[in-house]
Design a protein around this motif. Structure first.
Motif, mmCIF file in Angstrom:
data_model
loop_
_atom_site.group_PDB
_atom_site.id
_atom_site.type_symbol
_atom_site.label_atom_id
_atom_site.label_comp_id
_atom_site.label_asym_id
_atom_site.label_seq_id
_atom_site.Cartn_x
_atom_site.Cartn_y
_atom_site.Cartn_z
ATOM 1 N N ASP A 114 0.918 -1.237 -0.005
ATOM 2 C CA ASP A 114 0.065 -0.047 -0.016
ATOM 3 C C ASP A 114 0.887 1.267 -0.089
ATOM 4 O O ASP A 114 0.281 2.252 0.123
ATOM 5 N N GLY A 115 2.276 1.002 0.084
ATOM 6 C CA GLY A 115 3.186 2.285 -0.209
ATOM 7 C C GLY A 115 3.443 2.952 1.279
ATOM 8 O O GLY A 115 4.116 3.866 1.396
ATOM 9 N N ARG A 116 3.124 2.229 2.421
ATOM 10 C CA ARG A 116 3.175 2.777 3.519
ATOM 11 C C ARG A 116 4.556 2.212 4.369
ATOM 12 O O ARG A 116 4.680 0.789 4.005
ATOM 13 N N ASP A 117 4.906 2.774 5.406
ATOM 14 C CA ASP A 117 6.082 2.173 6.137
ATOM 15 C C ASP A 117 5.467 1.668 7.345
ATOM 16 O O ASP A 117 4.487 1.970 7.983
ATOM 17 N N TYR A 118 6.044 0.346 7.610
ATOM 18 C CA TYR A 118 5.805 -0.399 9.059
ATOM 19 C C TYR A 118 6.767 -0.542 9.617
ATOM 20 O O TYR A 118 7.982 -0.884 9.141
ATOM 21 N N GLY A 119 6.693 -1.175 10.993
ATOM 22 C CA GLY A 119 7.754 -1.836 12.024
ATOM 23 C C GLY A 119 7.005 -2.767 12.510
ATOM 24 O O GLY A 119 5.929 -2.849 12.763
ATOM 25 N N ILE A 120 7.933 -3.906 12.989
ATOM 26 C CA ILE A 120 7.372 -4.975 13.732
ATOM 27 C C ILE A 120 8.229 -5.207 14.926
ATOM 28 O O ILE A 120 9.590 -5.209 14.563
ATOM 29 N N GLN A 121 7.826 -5.881 15.815
ATOM 30 C CA GLN A 121 8.581 -6.458 17.071
ATOM 31 C C GLN A 121 8.371 -7.767 17.498
ATOM 32 O O GLN A 121 7.068 -7.982 17.516
ATOM 33 N N ALA A 178 2.488 8.476 26.999
ATOM 34 C CA ALA A 178 1.978 7.987 28.394
ATOM 35 C C ALA A 178 2.086 8.558 29.442
ATOM 36 O O ALA A 178 2.861 7.960 30.444
ATOM 37 N N GLY A 179 2.148 9.719 29.520
ATOM 38 C CA GLY A 179 2.277 10.805 30.655
ATOM 39 C C GLY A 179 3.722 11.092 31.117
ATOM 40 O O GLY A 179 4.103 11.636 31.863
ATOM 41 N N ARG A 180 4.693 11.061 29.939
ATOM 42 C CA ARG A 180 6.021 11.224 30.082
ATOM 43 C C ARG A 180 6.603 11.919 28.903
ATOM 44 O O ARG A 180 6.360 11.600 27.863
ATOM 45 N N ASP A 181 7.707 12.582 29.074
ATOM 46 C CA ASP A 181 8.538 13.253 28.097
ATOM 47 C C ASP A 181 9.396 12.323 27.370
ATOM 48 O O ASP A 181 10.421 11.938 28.191
ATOM 49 N N VAL A 182 9.209 11.780 26.182
ATOM 50 C CA VAL A 182 10.131 10.833 25.551
ATOM 51 C C VAL A 182 10.930 11.396 24.388
ATOM 52 O O VAL A 182 10.125 12.086 23.597
ATOM 53 N N PRO A 183 12.103 11.146 24.353
ATOM 54 C CA PRO A 183 12.936 11.766 23.186
ATOM 55 C C PRO A 183 12.456 11.063 21.768
ATOM 56 O O PRO A 183 12.447 9.630 21.736
ATOM 57 N N VAL A 184 11.943 11.855 20.666
ATOM 58 C CA VAL A 184 11.595 11.027 19.528
ATOM 59 C C VAL A 184 12.248 11.369 18.356
ATOM 60 O O VAL A 184 12.278 10.968 17.123
ATOM 61 N N GLN A 185 13.263 12.309 18.383
ATOM 62 C CA GLN A 185 14.356 12.826 17.452
ATOM 63 C C GLN A 185 15.592 13.064 18.162
ATOM 64 O O GLN A 185 15.832 13.655 19.252
ATOM 65 N N HIS A 193 6.762 -10.385 24.078
ATOM 66 C CA HIS A 193 5.971 -9.005 23.365
ATOM 67 C C HIS A 193 6.119 -9.001 21.886
ATOM 68 O O HIS A 193 7.039 -9.510 21.258
ATOM 69 N N ALA A 194 4.956 -8.500 21.315
ATOM 70 C CA ALA A 194 4.844 -8.152 19.830
ATOM 71 C C ALA A 194 4.217 -7.110 19.662
ATOM 72 O O ALA A 194 3.369 -6.544 20.454
ATOM 73 N N ALA A 195 4.566 -6.497 18.554
ATOM 74 C CA ALA A 195 4.039 -5.103 18.271
ATOM 75 C C ALA A 195 4.116 -4.874 16.581
ATOM 76 O O ALA A 195 4.963 -5.385 15.981
ATOM 77 N N VAL A 196 3.136 -4.085 16.374
ATOM 78 C CA VAL A 196 3.105 -3.725 14.804
ATOM 79 C C VAL A 196 3.018 -1.970 14.871
ATOM 80 O O VAL A 196 2.181 -1.596 15.610
ATOM 81 N N THR A 197 3.735 -1.374 14.303
ATOM 82 C CA THR A 197 3.856 0.212 14.303
ATOM 83 C C THR A 197 3.562 0.713 12.923
ATOM 84 O O THR A 197 4.218 0.118 11.916
ATOM 85 N N THR A 198 2.566 1.502 12.832
ATOM 86 C CA THR A 198 2.185 2.121 11.417
ATOM 87 C C THR A 198 2.542 3.681 11.470
ATOM 88 O O THR A 198 2.911 3.954 12.731
ATOM 89 N N PRO A 199 2.171 4.528 10.384
ATOM 90 C CA PRO A 199 2.632 5.830 10.716
ATOM 91 C C PRO A 199 1.737 6.560 11.739
ATOM 92 O O PRO A 199 1.870 7.547 11.899
ATOM 93 N N VAL A 229 17.882 11.004 13.702
ATOM 94 C CA VAL A 229 17.091 9.815 14.063
ATOM 95 C C VAL A 229 15.759 10.126 14.239
ATOM 96 O O VAL A 229 15.543 10.689 15.436
ATOM 97 N N SER A 230 14.735 9.842 13.337
ATOM 98 C CA SER A 230 13.253 10.490 13.798
ATOM 99 C C SER A 230 12.275 9.275 14.064
ATOM 100 O O SER A 230 12.345 8.302 12.992
ATOM 101 N N ALA A 231 11.338 9.136 15.174
ATOM 102 C CA ALA A 231 10.577 7.979 15.390
ATOM 103 C C ALA A 231 9.365 8.300 13.855
ATOM 104 O O ALA A 231 9.249 9.080 13.317
ATOM 105 N N LEU A 232 9.134 7.069 13.494
ATOM 106 C CA LEU A 232 7.978 6.892 12.429
ATOM 107 C C LEU A 232 6.480 7.526 12.986
ATOM 108 O O LEU A 232 5.957 8.098 12.486
ATOM 109 N N THR A 233 6.677 7.289 14.256
ATOM 110 C CA THR A 233 5.424 7.762 15.173
ATOM 111 C C THR A 233 5.636 7.701 16.548
ATOM 112 O O THR A 233 6.399 6.890 17.063
ATOM 113 N N PRO A 234 5.434 8.977 17.134
ATOM 114 C CA PRO A 234 5.992 9.178 18.638
ATOM 115 C C PRO A 234 5.220 7.957 19.531
ATOM 116 O O PRO A 234 5.834 7.926 20.727
ATOM 117 N N ASN A 235 4.242 7.636 19.114
ATOM 118 C CA ASN A 235 3.454 6.816 20.222
ATOM 119 C C ASN A 235 3.756 5.552 20.205
ATOM 120 O O ASN A 235 2.618 4.750 20.676
#
Length: 346
Positions: A69-76, A288-295, A101-107, A309-315
């Motif tokens: 679909d042309g989008r970027d994803y990540g899995i853990q 999640a209620g805290r300041d997290v570096p995302v770049q 632990h398992a995860a999928v991250t989308t934009p 280095v920049s997060a695909l999605t901060p969340n």
């Protein structure tokens, strides 16, 4: 009482500190357990399997993927083993605890799931040959580490992937002996950072065919952190020219401890000592209620690396029993590419 209900009851009978011993208190005492020693001779395929005489161990795979679909994803996909004592028994009295632990991250979204098990009953474990790591129906399996299949699912996601190694294993630190502090705490640490990945993600909007690159970390120890170290920032970066970088910063009361491994386009690794890499937070997000570096700005002057280095999605927050941030990142600057970032202790 079915097996899953019994497991939940037993897990609640274990003190939470039992899990914390393995995941939140990595600077705790290693008394009674084996500890890593410099000069260890790795033995494969045996060392792909578990080491129950050590306190903590993991099989940790991340992948940067692109969808049809042309989008970027990540899995853990991660399987952790933590020991209450250095032994194993084939019963409910096993001192080995397992967590997946398992995860999928989308934009736009981050999906995750967690599984827990006591060892000794077949619900979770690892075998070396043929290789298989599992917890419930989640599986990472193959004849060896060269070719693997991978599957997991959660309430709103799942994936079925195949992985094929393109380059040799990489050993971090001194031939796999990875020092984590000025006091000398260490782990055994190696990776397969060069998987070609293809398969399918199962998402609420439908199945997505994907391809990309995967990175598998193997690590075990009994006291991998110093008592004053509160967390880490870990980067696995793959650049468009075929080179790769593993780098981490361990944050402590006496200052940061850093380490890096440079991997050339042919898969040859060079370990770089404390102080070789630098890490600067450029932007934070409220997660999640805290300041997290995302770049981040990451530099490695010995190899001419100066990147953002920049997060695909901060969340990309893993709100699991022991919380942390884990997600895909993009890389720009002196080198372009993609990778994964893990941050704990925020």
């Amino acid at each position: 009482m079915n097996v899953r209900t019994l497991l939940v009851v037993l897990l609640f009978l274990f003190p939470v500190a039992s899990w914390a011993q393995g995941y939140a208190d990595l600077g705790g005492s290693a008394e009674g357990f084996d500890v890593p020693q410099r000069g260890y001779q790795f033995d494969f395929p045996k060392d792909h399997g578990p080491h129950p005489s050590y306190r903590i161990e993991w099989w940790y795979l991340t992948a940067n993927l692109q969808g049809a679909d042309g989008r970027d994803y990540g899995i853990q996909w991660t399987l952790f083993r933590s020991a209450l004592k250095p032994a194993e028994t084939q019963s409910w009295q096993s001192p080995q605890l397992w967590m997946g632990h398992a995860a999928v991250t989308t934009p736009d979204t981050h999906y995750f799931a967690e599984r827990l098990s006591r060892g000794g009953i077949g619900q979770a474990g690892v075998t070396a040959q043929p290789f298989e790591a599992w917890i419930d129906e989640w599986r990472m399996a193959g004849l060896d580490f060269d070719a693997l299949t991978l599957s997991a699912n959660g309430a709103n996601f799942g994936y079925n992937l195949s992985l094929n190694a393109q380059d040799p294993l990489v050993f971090h630190g001194d031939a796999g002996y990875s020092v984590k502090s000025a006091d000398g705490q260490a782990s055994y640490y190696y990776s397969q950072p060069s998987y070609a990945v293809e398969g399918v993600l199962h998402l609420p909007e439908g199945d997505v065919a994907v391809t990309g690159e995967g990175w598998l970390d193997r690590e075990w120890s009994s006291q991998p952190l110093a008592s004053d170290q509160s967390g880490w920032d870990w980067f696995s970066l793959s650049f468009e020219d075929g080179t790769k970088l593993m780098a981490f910063r361990l944050r402590g009361g006496r200052g940061d401890f850093t380490s890096a491994t440079w991997i050339d386009a042919e898969g040859t690794a060079v370990a770089l000592p404390d102080g070789s890499a630098s890490f600067t937070s450029l932007e934070t997000a409220r997660v999640a209620g805290r300041d997290v570096p995302v770049q981040w700005r990451v530099t490695l002057p010995d190899r001419g690396v100066d990147v953002e280095v920049s997060a695909l999605t901060p969340n990309a927050w893993m709100a699991t029993r022991f919380e942390y941030w884990e997600g895909p990142v993009t890389v720009s600057g002196s080198h372009k590419g993609r990778g994964y970032l893990e941050m704990t202790g925020y």
